[in-house]
Design a protein around this motif. Structure first.
Motif, PDB file in Angstrom:
ATOM      1  N   THR A   1       1.023  -0.977   0.103  1.00  0.00           N
ATOM      2  CA  THR A   1      -0.576  -0.056   0.238  1.00  0.00           C
ATOM      3  C   THR A   1       1.171   1.332   0.121  1.00  0.00           C
ATOM      4  O   THR A   1       2.242   1.178   0.678  1.00  0.00           O
ATOM      5  CB  THR A   1      -1.039   0.139   0.857  1.00  0.00           C
ATOM      6  N   GLU A   2       0.271   2.765  -0.326  1.00  0.00           N
ATOM      7  CA  GLU A   2       1.394   3.722  -0.074  1.00  0.00           C
ATOM      8  C   GLU A   2       1.128   3.627   1.225  1.00  0.00           C
ATOM      9  O   GLU A   2       0.783   3.718   2.069  1.00  0.00           O
ATOM     10  CB  GLU A   2       0.355   5.115  -0.547  1.00  0.00           C
ATOM     11  N   PRO A   3       2.916   4.518   1.555  1.00  0.00           N
ATOM     12  CA  PRO A   3       3.095   4.076   2.784  1.00  0.00           C
ATOM     13  C   PRO A   3       2.454   5.344   3.385  1.00  0.00           C
ATOM     14  O   PRO A   3       1.754   6.285   2.789  1.00  0.00           O
ATOM     15  CB  PRO A   3       4.746   4.830   2.554  1.00  0.00           C
ATOM     16  N   GLU A   4       2.399   5.898   4.483  1.00  0.00           N
ATOM     17  CA  GLU A   4       2.067   6.084   6.012  1.00  0.00           C
ATOM     18  C   GLU A   4       2.958   6.896   7.032  1.00  0.00           C
ATOM     19  O   GLU A   4       3.493   6.427   7.254  1.00  0.00           O
ATOM     20  CB  GLU A   4       0.380   5.824   6.494  1.00  0.00           C
ATOM     21  N   GLY A   5       3.246   8.280   6.893  1.00  0.00           N
ATOM     22  CA  GLY A   5       4.216   8.775   7.381  1.00  0.00           C
ATOM     23  C   GLY A   5       4.999   9.183   6.644  1.00  0.00           C
ATOM     24  O   GLY A   5       4.630   9.350   5.038  1.00  0.00           O
ATOM     25  N   ASP A   6       6.017   9.304   7.441  1.00  0.00           N
ATOM     26  CA  ASP A   6       7.336   9.799   7.221  1.00  0.00           C
ATOM     27  C   ASP A   6       7.896   8.507   6.474  1.00  0.00           C
ATOM     28  O   ASP A   6       8.524   7.548   6.688  1.00  0.00           O
ATOM     29  CB  ASP A   6       8.145  10.276   8.176  1.00  0.00           C
ATOM     30  N   VAL A   7       8.139   9.130   4.992  1.00  0.00           N
ATOM     31  CA  VAL A   7       9.175   7.405   4.269  1.00  0.00           C
ATOM     32  C   VAL A   7      10.074   7.196   4.809  1.00  0.00           C
ATOM     33  O   VAL A   7      11.003   6.238   4.638  1.00  0.00           O
ATOM     34  CB  VAL A   7       9.025   8.474   2.715  1.00  0.00           C
ATOM     35  N   GLU A   8      11.222   8.543   4.598  1.00  0.00           N
ATOM     36  CA  GLU A   8      12.568   8.113   4.879  1.00  0.00           C
ATOM     37  C   GLU A   8      12.449   7.769   6.856  1.00  0.00           C
ATOM     38  O   GLU A   8      13.453   6.753   7.406  1.00  0.00           O
ATOM     39  CB  GLU A   8      13.240   9.182   5.571  1.00  0.00           C
TER      40      GLU A   8
END
Length: 172
Positions: free
Chosen positions: A127-134
Motif C-alpha cells: 500500500t502507499e506508505p503512511e507517514g514519513d518515508v525516510e
C-alpha cells in the motif's frame, strides 16, 4: 533487540506493545537452525514475527534469515536505498535486508564463509506508505541491523560479520 530497534518498531507499527511470538522464535534458535543448514543455500526461515496487541489493527512484521551462495552482486531494485553495513544493506518503506559474511568456528567448516541475509518485512499487501518515508526506511534498516548484529554475535562471526555497532542510515 537494541533500544534503537525497539523505538524503530514503534515507528513501523505505531505501537510499543506487541504480542509474544512462539517460544521457538529466538535469535539463539535461528542461529542453531542456520548452523544445521550450513553450507547449503536456504529459503527464508523465521527468526521471529512481531504482532500488534489483540484488539488493535493487525500488523504482521516478519524477521527472517537465509543462507546465500555468495555475496550479493548487481544493482538493487529501485525502491531500495543502499546503506553501508555488512556486505550490503538495503531499505524500503516496508522492508529491509542486511547481507553479511560470517566466518565462525560454529559453522561446519571454519574455513568457509557463510553469506547470511536478515530480512524485516511488513507482511501485507503493498500500500502507499503512511507517514514519513525516510523515517520508515530508517526504522526498517535499524531493526534489520539489530537482528543481524545479534545473529552475528550468536554465531560468533569474526568481527561481528563486518557489521557496525550502530546502524548506518546514510545512503551508500
Amino acid at each position: 533487540m537494541s533500544a534503537d530497534a525497539s523505538r524503530a518498531l514503534k515507528v513501523i507499527t505505531g505501537t510499543s506493545r506487541f504480542e509474544a511470538s512462539a517460544e521457538e522464535y529466538t535469535v539463539a534458535r535461528a542461529a542453531k537452525d542456520l548452523v544445521e543448514a550450513f553450507p547449503a543455500p536456504t529459503l527464508s526461515e523465521d527468526v521471529c514475527r512481531v504482532y500488534t496487541p489483540i484488539g488493535t489493527p493487525d500488523f504482521d512484521l516478519r524477521i527472517s534469515w537465509s543462507l546465500e551462495d555468495g555475496a550479493p552482486t548487481g544493482p538493487s531494485a529501485p525502491e531500495f536505498t543502499e546503506l553501508k553495513m555488512g556486505e550490503l544493506a538495503v531499505a524500503a518503506v516496508d522492508k529491509a535486508y542486511v547481507f553479511f559474511a560470517c566466518k565462525s568456528e560454529r559453522l561446519l567448516s571454519s574455513s568457509r564463509v557463510g553469506h547470511i541475509v536478515i530480512s524485516v518485512r511488513h507482511w501485507a499487501m503493498p500500500t502507499e506508505p503512511e507517514g514519513d518515508v525516510e523515517a520508515l526506511k530508517d526504522a526498517y534498516a535499524t531493526v534489520a541491523h539489530s537482528v543481524s548484529l545479534a545473529m552475528a554475535k550468536e554465531l560468533r562471526c569474526e568481527k561481528d560479520g563486518g557489521l557496525p555497532a550502530q546502524p548506518v542510515l546514510d545512503p551508500a
